[in-house]
Write a protein that holds these residues in place. Structure first.
Motif, PDB file in Angstrom:
ATOM      1  N   GLN A  81      20.870  -4.226  -9.058  1.00  0.00           N
ATOM      2  CA  GLN A  81      22.066  -3.152  -9.274  1.00  0.00           C
ATOM      3  C   GLN A  81      21.811  -1.870  -9.339  1.00  0.00           C
ATOM      4  O   GLN A  81      22.663  -1.053  -8.595  1.00  0.00           O
ATOM      5  CB  GLN A  81      22.766  -3.543 -10.565  1.00  0.00           C
ATOM      6  CG  GLN A  81      24.103  -2.953 -10.763  1.00  0.00           C
ATOM      7  CD  GLN A  81      24.865  -3.418 -11.946  1.00  0.00           C
ATOM      8  OE1 GLN A  81      24.477  -4.424 -12.383  1.00  0.00           O
ATOM      9  NE2 GLN A  81      26.219  -2.713 -12.109  1.00  0.00           N
ATOM     10  N   ASN A  84      20.156  -0.569  -5.568  1.00  0.00           N
ATOM     11  CA  ASN A  84      20.975  -0.784  -4.353  1.00  0.00           C
ATOM     12  C   ASN A  84      21.983   0.620  -4.532  1.00  0.00           C
ATOM     13  O   ASN A  84      22.381   1.084  -5.574  1.00  0.00           O
ATOM     14  CB  ASN A  84      21.889  -1.973  -4.332  1.00  0.00           C
ATOM     15  CG  ASN A  84      20.972  -3.348  -4.215  1.00  0.00           C
ATOM     16  OD1 ASN A  84      20.016  -2.997  -3.389  1.00  0.00           O
ATOM     17  ND2 ASN A  84      21.457  -4.467  -4.546  1.00  0.00           N
ATOM     18  N   ALA A  85      22.424   0.936  -3.132  1.00  0.00           N
ATOM     19  CA  ALA A  85      23.020   1.952  -3.028  1.00  0.00           C
ATOM     20  C   ALA A  85      24.578   1.928  -3.521  1.00  0.00           C
ATOM     21  O   ALA A  85      25.217   2.824  -4.197  1.00  0.00           O
ATOM     22  CB  ALA A  85      23.287   2.409  -1.526  1.00  0.00           C
ATOM     23  N   ASP A  86      25.113   0.791  -3.582  1.00  0.00           N
ATOM     24  CA  ASP A  86      26.343   0.624  -4.360  1.00  0.00           C
ATOM     25  C   ASP A  86      26.632   0.565  -5.754  1.00  0.00           C
ATOM     26  O   ASP A  86      27.107   1.376  -6.457  1.00  0.00           O
ATOM     27  CB  ASP A  86      27.081  -0.690  -3.882  1.00  0.00           C
ATOM     28  CG  ASP A  86      28.423  -0.812  -4.400  1.00  0.00           C
ATOM     29  OD1 ASP A  86      28.574  -1.587  -5.200  1.00  0.00           O
ATOM     30  OD2 ASP A  86      29.439  -0.308  -3.773  1.00  0.00           O
ATOM     31  N   GLY A  88      27.280  -1.720  -7.957  1.00  0.00           N
ATOM     32  CA  GLY A  88      28.575  -2.283  -8.569  1.00  0.00           C
ATOM     33  C   GLY A  88      27.915  -3.648  -9.187  1.00  0.00           C
ATOM     34  O   GLY A  88      27.129  -4.527  -8.544  1.00  0.00           O
ATOM     35  N   GLU A  91      28.646  -6.530  -6.088  1.00  0.00           N
ATOM     36  CA  GLU A  91      27.648  -6.599  -5.198  1.00  0.00           C
ATOM     37  C   GLU A  91      26.562  -7.668  -5.900  1.00  0.00           C
ATOM     38  O   GLU A  91      26.201  -8.442  -5.113  1.00  0.00           O
ATOM     39  CB  GLU A  91      26.889  -5.412  -4.932  1.00  0.00           C
ATOM     40  CG  GLU A  91      25.959  -5.443  -3.640  1.00  0.00           C
ATOM     41  CD  GLU A  91      25.191  -3.987  -3.498  1.00  0.00           C
ATOM     42  OE1 GLU A  91      24.654  -4.093  -2.413  1.00  0.00           O
ATOM     43  OE2 GLU A  91      25.904  -3.044  -4.240  1.00  0.00           O
ATOM     44  N   ARG A 367      27.464   4.095 -15.504  1.00  0.00           N
ATOM     45  CA  ARG A 367      28.705   3.297 -15.507  1.00  0.00           C
ATOM     46  C   ARG A 367      29.055   2.656 -16.577  1.00  0.00           C
ATOM     47  O   ARG A 367      30.358   2.271 -16.754  1.00  0.00           O
ATOM     48  CB  ARG A 367      28.399   2.599 -14.208  1.00  0.00           C
ATOM     49  CG  ARG A 367      28.251   3.111 -12.801  1.00  0.00           C
ATOM     50  CD  ARG A 367      28.218   2.237 -11.762  1.00  0.00           C
ATOM     51  NE  ARG A 367      28.040   2.811 -10.475  1.00  0.00           N
ATOM     52  CZ  ARG A 367      28.370   2.091  -9.282  1.00  0.00           C
ATOM     53  NH1 ARG A 367      29.090   1.196  -9.197  1.00  0.00           N
ATOM     54  NH2 ARG A 367      28.150   2.975  -8.253  1.00  0.00           N
ATOM     55  N   ARG A 416      15.050  -1.873   0.208  1.00  0.00           N
ATOM     56  CA  ARG A 416      16.199  -2.375   0.285  1.00  0.00           C
ATOM     57  C   ARG A 416      16.281  -3.051   1.606  1.00  0.00           C
ATOM     58  O   ARG A 416      16.864  -4.288   1.737  1.00  0.00           O
ATOM     59  CB  ARG A 416      17.237  -1.043   0.475  1.00  0.00           C
ATOM     60  CG  ARG A 416      17.792  -0.621  -1.038  1.00  0.00           C
ATOM     61  CD  ARG A 416      18.128   0.860  -0.802  1.00  0.00           C
ATOM     62  NE  ARG A 416      18.553   1.431  -1.945  1.00  0.00           N
ATOM     63  CZ  ARG A 416      19.014   2.565  -2.160  1.00  0.00           C
ATOM     64  NH1 ARG A 416      19.116   3.248  -1.109  1.00  0.00           N
ATOM     65  NH2 ARG A 416      19.124   3.144  -3.248  1.00  0.00           N
TER      66      ARG A 416
END
Length: 491
Positions: A81, A84-86, A88, A91, A367, A416
């Motif tokens: 998590q 990765n670029a996202d 969230g 994902e 987050r 990735r």
């Protein structure tokens, strides 16, 4: 001769035939396949760096029963998590569902509740153990740097967390900001290896925490006799020089002009060369505002013999034309002034390390909504960062390149893009070893070109959107009408 017992639990007593597996047992096998295969690409690449024994299931309590999100699966999902670029939770769950759609006879819920609960159940101490192992492993790979000594560079930075009540209580926002208009502000002081760029230790605090205090909390677990402490003027003080010398640690820092003026040549103890002096610092007067006790102050020596080097800057792009280096390395033959000046200029690499963490990986804006989860998230970012640095060092070892010249962002992009092939169902173990070798070769080719003395002003080229700033709580804020809409309505 070994024989199977007649009363083995695997056979019927009457027929001695093998028991038929129940539906629950078959589903458990499918769950085990799904949870191990869907996220195993990271563990395949990093199994040497993060061994399995650090993530074993608990004997009792949380993470002791067989579930989709076991402790090992949850850890690798959390690591995926932050890489990765996202970034969230959805994902991670979607990745597991995509794999299970072809392999499992049941559908996994798209809800992130189970995964978030599993992350919450992983203890912070368990993640801290993994981080300590990564820091120790990375430190042992390339230990010596300047004059065959380990150089540790320290610096601090600020982060923000989601605007929740719990986060605000632990890390309050800036005082001048209205309630609901700011974010909790964290202060992080981290120590990096100058040779590999890996994070060796760190401490966190709020906006009132001084970086010096956070730095001192790391001394017992960090420094060893023979190390060199490399830092900027924020970490230049009489107390630091004296206490680190007692530990056998030398320092190379810049002198803050607002705290202590440089000593003139006529007041120096000895002149070693042009702009290179041996000077004596006197013990400062103790103050109640000091970050150390009166007993610690009384134990300090009355004077310190230090070396003061003036460095003239002729290259473009620097904000100053000259600065002073203060160091405890007094031998000019073993430590020439030019070598010490070049060593201090390498201190800028710690700024690039923080840029990799905050900009490339997205650690600038955390987050998680509770302090406990924020601290876990911060640990996972440092573990992921060290893992990328470890892969860079492995790639540099096979190609002979300088690990600090290999692009950190390029290494993350390679990881990735290759994880999909590593996770392919038809990929054999031999193919995986071949893919990992090719992955390291691709990372080694991501060389950043040498651009010495390149001017990079701290200015923004891209203009921000012309939106209002939130200066009141959302419930009371009145938004000014957009200029174009206002003109269109008036016409």
């Amino acid at each position: 001769m070994h024989t199977t017992p007649l009363f083995s639990m695997q056979f019927h007593i009457q027929t001695l035939s093998k028991k038929r597996r129940t539906t629950a047992q078959r589903l458990a096998d499918e769950i085990a396949v799904a949870r191990t295969r869907s996220l195993e690409q990271l563990s395949t690449c990093l199994e040497e760096f993060i061994p399995e024994h650090l993530l074993v299931q608990n004997a009792s309590g949380k993470h002791s029963r067989s579930r989709i999100f076991t402790k090992q699966t949850t850890f690798w999902a959390f690591l995926s998590q932050v890489i990765n670029a996202d970034g969230g939770c959805s994902e991670v769950v979607s990745k597991l569902r995509a794999f299970a759609a072809l392999k499992c006879p049941f559908a996994i819920s798209p809800s992130t509740g189970a995964y978030c609960s599993a992350r919450k159940n992983v203890l912070k101490e368990e993640i801290k153990t993994v981080f300590d192992h990564t820091a120790e492993t990375l430190d042992k790979m390339e230990r010596r740097d300047f004059c065959d000594r380990r150089v540790i560079v320290v610096d601090g930075t600020g982060l923000t967390a989601p605007d929740t009540k719990d986060n605000q209580e632990k890390w309050p926002q800036q005082k001048q900001q209205q309630v609901g208009c700011g974010f909790p502000s964290l202060r992080v002081c981290a120590c990096f290896s100058l040779k590999t760029g890996g994070v060796l230790s760190y401490r966190t605090g709020n906006k009132r925490s001084h970086e010096l205090r956070l730095f001192r909390d790391q001394w017992d677990d960090l420094f060893q006799p023979g190390d060199i402490n490399l830092a900027d003027k924020m970490f230049s003080s009489y107390f630091e020089f004296a206490m680190l010398l007692k530990r056998g640690v030398d320092s190379v820092v810049t002198q803050p002009a607002h705290k202590r003026r440089p000593i003139a040549e006529e007041n120096a103890v000895k002149k070693l060369g042009g702009n290179d002096l041996i000077v004596v610092w006197k013990k400062p007067v103790w103050s109640k505002k000091a970050a150390y006790s009166r007993e610690e102050w009384e134990a300090l020596p009355q004077t310190l013999t230090l070396r003061q080097i003036k460095v003239d800057v002729t290259a473009n792009g620097f904000r100053v034309k000259s600065f002073y280096i203060i160091t405890t390395l007094l031998n000019p033959d073993e430590y020439p002034a030019n070598d010490l000046a070049e060593l201090y200029l390498r201190r800028w690499e710690v700024e690039l390390n923080f840029d990799d963490l905050k900009t490339t990986m997205g650690m600038d804006e955390l987050r998680c909504k509770t302090p406990d989860m924020v601290e876990k998230e911060l640990l996972m970012y440092f573990i992921a960062y060290n893992a990328a640095r470890w892969m860079i060092c492995k790639a540099a070892g096979t190609s002979g390149a300088d690990p600090m010249r290999i692009s950190f962002k390029g290494a993350l992009q390679e990881l990735r893009n290759w994880e999909g092939q590593l996770n392919h169902p038809k990929t054999t173990q031999q193919d995986k070893r071949k893919l990992i070798a090719e992955l390291y070769r691709g990372i080694a080719l991501k060389i950043v070109p040498l651009r010495p003395n390149r001017k990079e002003p701290r200015c923004l080229k891209r203009r921000p959107k012309p939106y209002q700033l939130l200066t009141e709580h959302r419930s009371t804020m009145n938004e000014t009408k957009h200029r174009d809409k206002y003109r269109a309505k008036a016409a």
